[in-house]
Design a protein around this motif. Structure first.
Motif, PDB file in Angstrom:
ATOM      1  N   ILE A  68     -36.514 -17.379  14.858  1.00  0.00           N
ATOM      2  CA  ILE A  68     -35.278 -18.084  14.499  1.00  0.00           C
ATOM      3  C   ILE A  68     -34.702 -17.492  13.219  1.00  0.00           C
ATOM      4  O   ILE A  68     -33.497 -17.211  13.121  1.00  0.00           O
ATOM      5  N   SER A  69     -35.559 -17.289  12.230  1.00  0.00           N
ATOM      6  CA  SER A  69     -35.107 -16.691  10.976  1.00  0.00           C
ATOM      7  C   SER A  69     -34.501 -15.313  11.202  1.00  0.00           C
ATOM      8  O   SER A  69     -33.510 -14.941  10.562  1.00  0.00           O
ATOM      9  N   ALA A  70     -35.083 -14.547  12.152  1.00  0.00           N
ATOM     10  CA  ALA A  70     -34.557 -13.209  12.444  1.00  0.00           C
ATOM     11  C   ALA A  70     -33.134 -13.276  12.982  1.00  0.00           C
ATOM     12  O   ALA A  70     -32.273 -12.472  12.613  1.00  0.00           O
ATOM     13  N   VAL A  71     -32.860 -14.247  13.868  1.00  0.00           N
ATOM     14  CA  VAL A  71     -31.507 -14.376  14.408  1.00  0.00           C
ATOM     15  C   VAL A  71     -30.522 -14.778  13.308  1.00  0.00           C
ATOM     16  O   VAL A  71     -29.427 -14.218  13.202  1.00  0.00           O
ATOM     17  N   LEU A  72     -30.931 -15.723  12.474  1.00  0.00           N
ATOM     18  CA  LEU A  72     -30.040 -16.173  11.389  1.00  0.00           C
ATOM     19  C   LEU A  72     -29.758 -15.041  10.404  1.00  0.00           C
ATOM     20  O   LEU A  72     -28.636 -14.895   9.905  1.00  0.00           O
ATOM     21  N   GLY A  73     -30.756 -14.221  10.127  1.00  0.00           N
ATOM     22  CA  GLY A  73     -30.596 -13.194   9.109  1.00  0.00           C
ATOM     23  C   GLY A  73     -29.959 -11.918   9.595  1.00  0.00           C
ATOM     24  O   GLY A  73     -29.464 -11.133   8.780  1.00  0.00           O
ATOM     25  N   THR A  74     -29.953 -11.704  10.918  1.00  0.00           N
ATOM     26  CA  THR A  74     -29.423 -10.436  11.426  1.00  0.00           C
ATOM     27  C   THR A  74     -28.219 -10.597  12.351  1.00  0.00           C
ATOM     28  O   THR A  74     -27.483  -9.637  12.562  1.00  0.00           O
ATOM     29  N   GLU A  75     -28.029 -11.796  12.936  1.00  0.00           N
ATOM     30  CA  GLU A  75     -26.974 -11.978  13.930  1.00  0.00           C
ATOM     31  C   GLU A  75     -25.944 -13.016  13.524  1.00  0.00           C
ATOM     32  O   GLU A  75     -24.748 -12.748  13.469  1.00  0.00           O
ATOM     33  N   LEU A  76     -26.400 -14.218  13.281  1.00  0.00           N
ATOM     34  CA  LEU A  76     -25.472 -15.328  13.001  1.00  0.00           C
ATOM     35  C   LEU A  76     -26.096 -16.285  11.989  1.00  0.00           C
ATOM     36  O   LEU A  76     -27.108 -16.912  12.296  1.00  0.00           O
ATOM     37  N   PRO A  77     -25.563 -16.342  10.799  1.00  0.00           N
ATOM     38  CA  PRO A  77     -24.434 -15.572  10.263  1.00  0.00           C
ATOM     39  C   PRO A  77     -24.722 -14.090  10.017  1.00  0.00           C
ATOM     40  O   PRO A  77     -23.807 -13.291  10.002  1.00  0.00           O
ATOM     41  N   GLY A  78     -25.972 -13.730   9.741  1.00  0.00           N
ATOM     42  CA  GLY A  78     -26.284 -12.326   9.516  1.00  0.00           C
ATOM     43  C   GLY A  78     -26.524 -12.026   8.053  1.00  0.00           C
ATOM     44  O   GLY A  78     -26.780 -12.927   7.245  1.00  0.00           O
ATOM     45  N   PRO A  79     -26.466 -10.742   7.661  1.00  0.00           N
ATOM     46  CA  PRO A  79     -26.763 -10.344   6.286  1.00  0.00           C
ATOM     47  C   PRO A  79     -25.943 -11.126   5.260  1.00  0.00           C
ATOM     48  O   PRO A  79     -24.735 -11.331   5.442  1.00  0.00           O
ATOM     49  N   GLY A  80     -26.615 -11.558   4.210  1.00  0.00           N
ATOM     50  CA  GLY A  80     -25.965 -12.366   3.173  1.00  0.00           C
ATOM     51  C   GLY A  80     -26.209 -13.842   3.334  1.00  0.00           C
ATOM     52  O   GLY A  80     -25.853 -14.632   2.462  1.00  0.00           O
ATOM     53  N   THR A  81     -26.833 -14.245   4.452  1.00  0.00           N
ATOM     54  CA  THR A  81     -27.137 -15.654   4.697  1.00  0.00           C
ATOM     55  C   THR A  81     -28.240 -16.121   3.753  1.00  0.00           C
ATOM     56  O   THR A  81     -29.215 -15.409   3.516  1.00  0.00           O
ATOM     57  N   GLN A 134     -33.198 -27.640  13.666  1.00  0.00           N
ATOM     58  CA  GLN A 134     -31.875 -27.505  13.062  1.00  0.00           C
ATOM     59  C   GLN A 134     -32.026 -26.730  11.763  1.00  0.00           C
ATOM     60  O   GLN A 134     -32.959 -26.955  10.985  1.00  0.00           O
ATOM     61  N   ALA A 135     -31.076 -25.810  11.526  1.00  0.00           N
ATOM     62  CA  ALA A 135     -31.093 -25.008  10.302  1.00  0.00           C
ATOM     63  C   ALA A 135     -29.830 -25.270   9.498  1.00  0.00           C
ATOM     64  O   ALA A 135     -28.743 -25.466  10.062  1.00  0.00           O
ATOM     65  N   LEU A 136     -29.976 -25.289   8.181  1.00  0.00           N
ATOM     66  CA  LEU A 136     -28.843 -25.385   7.272  1.00  0.00           C
ATOM     67  C   LEU A 136     -28.838 -24.132   6.406  1.00  0.00           C
ATOM     68  O   LEU A 136     -29.846 -23.822   5.756  1.00  0.00           O
ATOM     69  N   VAL A 137     -27.728 -23.388   6.435  1.00  0.00           N
ATOM     70  CA  VAL A 137     -27.657 -22.143   5.682  1.00  0.00           C
ATOM     71  C   VAL A 137     -26.368 -22.098   4.868  1.00  0.00           C
ATOM     72  O   VAL A 137     -25.413 -22.844   5.133  1.00  0.00           O
ATOM     73  N   MET A 138     -26.357 -21.226   3.878  1.00  0.00           N
ATOM     74  CA  MET A 138     -25.123 -20.891   3.172  1.00  0.00           C
ATOM     75  C   MET A 138     -24.650 -19.563   3.747  1.00  0.00           C
ATOM     76  O   MET A 138     -25.348 -18.547   3.651  1.00  0.00           O
ATOM     77  N   ALA A 139     -23.488 -19.594   4.386  1.00  0.00           N
ATOM     78  CA  ALA A 139     -22.989 -18.408   5.064  1.00  0.00           C
ATOM     79  C   ALA A 139     -22.384 -17.422   4.078  1.00  0.00           C
ATOM     80  O   ALA A 139     -21.853 -17.820   3.025  1.00  0.00           O
ATOM     81  N   PRO A 140     -22.421 -16.137   4.385  1.00  0.00           N
ATOM     82  CA  PRO A 140     -21.824 -15.131   3.496  1.00  0.00           C
ATOM     83  C   PRO A 140     -20.303 -15.225   3.499  1.00  0.00           C
ATOM     84  O   PRO A 140     -19.682 -15.662   4.476  1.00  0.00           O
ATOM     85  N   THR A 141     -19.708 -14.799   2.401  1.00  0.00           N
ATOM     86  CA  THR A 141     -18.236 -14.779   2.295  1.00  0.00           C
ATOM     87  C   THR A 141     -17.704 -13.346   2.295  1.00  0.00           C
ATOM     88  O   THR A 141     -16.499 -13.138   2.403  1.00  0.00           O
ATOM     89  N   VAL A 142     -18.594 -12.371   2.149  1.00  0.00           N
ATOM     90  CA  VAL A 142     -18.195 -10.965   2.103  1.00  0.00           C
ATOM     91  C   VAL A 142     -18.712 -10.273   3.361  1.00  0.00           C
ATOM     92  O   VAL A 142     -19.865 -10.447   3.755  1.00  0.00           O
ATOM     93  N   LYS A 143     -17.844  -9.486   3.967  1.00  0.00           N
ATOM     94  CA  LYS A 143     -18.201  -8.781   5.195  1.00  0.00           C
ATOM     95  C   LYS A 143     -19.240  -7.700   4.896  1.00  0.00           C
ATOM     96  O   LYS A 143     -19.124  -6.952   3.928  1.00  0.00           O
ATOM     97  N   VAL A 144     -20.262  -7.637   5.765  1.00  0.00           N
ATOM     98  CA  VAL A 144     -21.310  -6.616   5.638  1.00  0.00           C
ATOM     99  C   VAL A 144     -21.395  -5.842   6.946  1.00  0.00           C
ATOM    100  O   VAL A 144     -21.482  -6.441   8.024  1.00  0.00           O
ATOM    101  N   HIS A 145     -21.331  -4.520   6.835  1.00  0.00           N
ATOM    102  CA  HIS A 145     -21.472  -3.644   8.000  1.00  0.00           C
ATOM    103  C   HIS A 145     -22.287  -2.442   7.544  1.00  0.00           C
ATOM    104  O   HIS A 145     -21.799  -1.572   6.836  1.00  0.00           O
TER     105      HIS A 145
END
Length: 465
Positions: A68-81, A134-145
């Motif tokens: 689950i952590s892998a999906v949150l950290g790499t897909e949605l929201p992704g890097p910066g989460t 259920q997960a609660l995260v702070m989503a990134p505000t800056v685009k990362v690619h």
């Protein structure tokens, strides 16, 4: 090149989802156990797990949580989460071979602090819920690619596992009377006594009695009921050991603190030694990480520049040892620098001749091929790349080296650069000789003793060297 890209808080919409699918393998469980230190037998002990509530090996619960952590950290929201909170309910065990699909879905957004709530669901191949939360995260505000980081390969190796299996194989066997030659340091004395404690040998310590007792006292080793034959020095110890062997009082020799040449001198004496019609040779037994089975290498310690007849004996000694270790028809690779017969490389001519000797029954009990370069002998991919059609290539049990220098280098490189565990024994005399080096630890000494004990019992069944 693969890239990893996030979704910023402004891009995220309620209902967005992402997922990944993973099939649980034994390596996943082992790696998670190594990383976490969680060696609960329900995960790592098949015998215990079979008697436990689920009657099978299951994944650590947090293995699914990590996905689950892998999906949150790499897909949605992704890097910066930034992870803020996670709750999980474990609903169903995940067993070996189960395929788990991890899905996270956005259920709520809060503009303050860019907080996003996601439903987390893990389903197995049957559609059963294994984890829900259920997960609660702070989503990134800056685009990362960015380019996706390539993870290093991880190879799991249980150090000593194959040697422990050899030691376990000796448990039903009777201990072998063994002359321990000049055990005048704590390492060799401890190794002999540990082998006795394991029930592998009945040690007869040969050397200066006062010195042996002093070493035992300093190392807190118990010599109660251990026979000591008092001789003045190492030369006399080697001679006495040979005398006991010729009298049939011992069935193995074990090297203590004595130079190999000094030990072998009375053994090879033509009149009073332990010679046979077979040339003596040393066999390394190596447990090499990333190689799927034990690997025997010969000769790397005794015969410096063996001729064809000596190589024939080296091969046969190695095959006989492989039989004693339970390998019914060992695959023997005769090594050279190339895989083609080349007149300017004498080792290739010897290799071809040895293979023909096996065809004519002059070498028995194994499957030979050569010449083979080292890579072709141990790697099926390398053999295929060269177009080598062979039952031995890529799957050798035994490597026969051209000479002592090459063998010593191959063995030591595998030990010191590839992390191989080593054991060794000398064959071709009337009885096997446990030949260890001063750098060998207790496990190596026990494994070498186990190999020799297995050989003695195998030979006693009428399968003579």
């Amino acid at each position: 090149m693969q890239f990893i890209e996030n979704k910023t808080f402004d891009e995220i919409k309620v209902g967005d989802s992402a997922e990944l699918t993973r099939t649980l393998k034994s390596e996943d469980i082992e790696l998670f156990a190594v990383m976490s230190g969680d060696v609960n037998p329900a995960h790592v002990d098949a015998e215990f797990a079979d008697s436990d509530v689920f009657h099978k090996v299951i994944a650590h619960g947090m293995w699914g949580g990590a996905l689950i952590s892998a999906v949150l950290g790499t897909e949605l929201p992704g890097p910066g989460t930034i992870y803020l909170n996670q709750n999980l309910s474990f609903r169903h065990p995940v067993g070996l071979g189960d395929t788990v699909t991890v899905r996270v879905t956005v259920t709520e957004k809060a503009t303050e602090h860019q907080r996003v709530t996601l439903e987390c669901l893990c389903l197995n191949q049957n559609g059963e819920i294994v984890i829900q939360g259920q997960a609660l995260v702070m989503a990134p505000t800056v685009k990362v690619h960015r380019p996706r980081t390539h993870l290093p390969e991880v190879h799991l190796h249980e150090r000593g596992a194959r040697f422990n299996a050899l030691i376990a194989a000796t448990k039903p066997l009777a201990p072998v009377p063994t002359a321990v030659v000049h055990p005048c340091d704590d390492v060799s004395l401890e190794g002999a006594l540990a082998a006795a404690e394991q029930g592998m040998i009945i040690p007869i310590l040969i050397g200066p009695k006062a010195k042996i007792r002093a070493i035992a006292k300093a190392a807190n080793l118990d010599l109660t009921a251990v026979e000591i034959v008092d001789v003045p020095h190492s030369h006399a110890a080697a001679e006495k050991a040979v005398e006991l062997a010729r009298a049939g009082k011992v069935s193995m020799l074990m090297k203590g603190k004595i130079h190999t040449d000094e030990l072998l001198k009375p053994i090879v004496d033509r009149e009073t030694g332990l010679r046979t019609e077979r040339r003596m040779s040393h066999v390394f037994a190596l447990d090499v990480p990333n190689y799927p089975k034990p690997l025997l290498i010969s000769d790397a310690a005794i015969n410096i520049f063996p001729n064809l007849q000596v190589k024939r004996d080296i091969v046969q000694n190695s095959i006989d040892l492989a039989h004693a270790l339970g390998i019914a028809c060992p695959k023997v690779a005769i090594l050279s620098a190339v895989e083609t017969v080349t007149p300017s490389l004498p080792s290739t001519l010897d290799a071809a001749a040895l293979c023909k000797m096996a065809d004519r029954g002059q070498i028995t009990g194994g499957q030979l091929d050569g010449p083979l370069a080292f890579d072709n002998a141990v790697s099926r991919a390398a053999a295929d790349a060269k177009g080598i059609v062979s039952e031995v290539a890529g799957s050798a049990d035994i490597l026969i080296v051209p000479d002592l220098e090459a063998g010593n280098m191959v063995a030591k490189q595998l030990i010191y650069l590839a992390g191989a565990d080593s054991a060794g024994v000398v064959l071709g005399a009337q009885i096997p000789i446990v030949l260890t080096s001063r750098a060998d630890g207790l496990m190596s000494r026990l494994a070498s003793t186990a190999i020799a004990q297995l050989f003695v019992h195998h030979s006693s069944k009428g399968i003579q060297p």
